[in-house]
Design a protein around this motif. Sequence first.
Motif, short mmCIF file in Angstrom:
data_model
loop_
_atom_site.label_atom_id
_atom_site.label_comp_id
_atom_site.label_asym_id
_atom_site.label_seq_id
_atom_site.Cartn_x
_atom_site.Cartn_y
_atom_site.Cartn_z
N TYR B 32 6.12 -1.33 -11.52
CA TYR B 32 6.20 -0.65 -10.34
C TYR B 32 6.20 -1.34 -9.05
O TYR B 32 5.46 -2.50 -9.06
CB TYR B 32 5.06 0.34 -10.18
CG TYR B 32 4.89 1.04 -11.48
CD1 TYR B 32 3.91 1.25 -12.34
CD2 TYR B 32 5.92 2.26 -11.84
CE1 TYR B 32 3.63 2.02 -13.32
CE2 TYR B 32 5.70 3.23 -12.54
CZ TYR B 32 4.68 2.90 -13.61
OH TYR B 32 4.61 3.86 -14.89
N PHE B 34 6.33 -1.88 -4.71
CA PHE B 34 5.55 -1.23 -3.85
C PHE B 34 5.87 -2.00 -2.29
O PHE B 34 6.06 -3.31 -2.43
CB PHE B 34 4.18 -1.21 -3.77
CG PHE B 34 3.60 -0.31 -4.73
CD1 PHE B 34 3.33 -1.14 -6.07
CD2 PHE B 34 3.13 0.95 -4.90
CE1 PHE B 34 3.09 -0.48 -7.18
CE2 PHE B 34 2.77 1.71 -5.95
CZ PHE B 34 2.55 1.06 -7.19
N TYR B 36 4.10 -2.25 1.34
CA TYR B 36 3.00 -1.67 2.25
C TYR B 36 3.15 -2.50 3.58
O TYR B 36 3.69 -3.58 3.71
CB TYR B 36 1.57 -2.09 1.89
CG TYR B 36 1.09 -1.11 0.78
CD1 TYR B 36 1.48 -1.43 -0.76
CD2 TYR B 36 0.21 -0.11 0.94
CE1 TYR B 36 0.99 -0.65 -1.81
CE2 TYR B 36 -0.31 0.50 0.26
CZ TYR B 36 0.04 0.36 -1.51
OH TYR B 36 -0.67 1.16 -2.41
N LEU B 46 0.99 2.88 2.85
CA LEU B 46 2.31 2.71 1.90
C LEU B 46 3.46 3.06 2.91
O LEU B 46 3.49 3.75 3.45
CB LEU B 46 2.09 3.59 0.72
CG LEU B 46 3.05 3.60 -0.47
CD1 LEU B 46 3.24 2.26 -1.06
CD2 LEU B 46 3.12 4.88 -1.06
N LYS B 49 7.47 3.32 -2.55
CA LYS B 49 7.57 2.75 -3.95
C LYS B 49 8.57 3.02 -4.66
O LYS B 49 9.16 4.28 -4.55
CB LYS B 49 5.95 3.10 -4.37
CG LYS B 49 6.06 4.59 -4.50
CD LYS B 49 4.42 4.84 -4.96
CE LYS B 49 4.02 6.26 -5.04
NZ LYS B 49 2.89 6.40 -5.51
N PHE B 90 4.05 -6.33 3.32
CA PHE B 90 3.63 -6.53 2.12
C PHE B 90 4.35 -6.09 1.03
O PHE B 90 4.43 -4.76 0.73
CB PHE B 90 2.19 -6.56 1.79
CG PHE B 90 1.55 -7.36 2.76
CD1 PHE B 90 0.92 -6.79 3.93
CD2 PHE B 90 1.04 -8.62 2.37
CE1 PHE B 90 0.09 -7.44 4.77
CE2 PHE B 90 0.26 -9.50 3.47
CZ PHE B 90 -0.21 -8.85 4.52
N THR B 94 3.03 -3.88 -9.73
CA THR B 94 1.88 -3.57 -10.89
C THR B 94 2.53 -3.34 -12.08
O THR B 94 3.52 -2.73 -12.01
CB THR B 94 1.04 -2.62 -10.34
OG1 THR B 94 0.07 -2.70 -11.26
CG2 THR B 94 1.52 -1.22 -10.41
#
Lengths: 114, 117
Positions: B32, B34, B36, B46, B49, B90, B94
């Motif tokens: 997954y 993302f 941020y 967030l 995603k 950022f 994961t």
Amino acid sequence: NAGVTQTPKFRVLKTGQSMTLLCAQDMNHEYMYWYRQDPGMGLRLIHYSVGEGTTAKGEVPDGYNVSRLKKQNFLLGLESAAPSQTSVYFCASSYTGMGPETQYFGPGTRLLVL
Amino acid sequence: AQSVTQLDSQVPVFEEAPVELRCNYSSSVSVYLFWYVQYPNQGLQLLLKYLSGSTLVKGINGFEAEFNKSQTSFHLRKPSVHISDTAEYFCAVTPRGTQGGSEKLVFGKGTKLTVNP
């Protein structure tokens, strides 16, 4: 709804001193995390908790201890501070520990160890 | 293990210009992805995603990102930036499935976007 709060916002310690950082969340989240952020390093996980009374080590746990006596609070302790622990510390929480879960971050604690 | 490389540590742009922040990742399993954002003196929040489905993901504040599996990239774009977009961004990953978990979220080192008038 305050979200994730952290106390204190800023602290200066001398080498060898101890302190506790407090994180509180009011979202009824199960998971909580402590990260440290250093320039050019991104965020690194120190410890995390999957629920009240449980804690686990992250990527950089040495020199830190944690406790989660209440679901809404997650404490990070430094028993004997070292200059290498100068950093910005972020607490985060998430509803579950599933991979896609969003983490909600607090505003951070800036710690300077002299 | 997963790793994330953000190719630019700093990106200066002028207001109303387009911007792309680049992110590449390495993983032996599906992930997954993302993005941020951290505004000055604040915690991370967030932006968007990618979980599955369409590879183009739209987020808050007009940002979007495109997942490219073959290039293992997840670049963030905005067609016209504002002064208020000045922040650090950022990228994070994961792993999916049984090997995954929120505690395994790995962050890149961040890209500082500065929007100048």
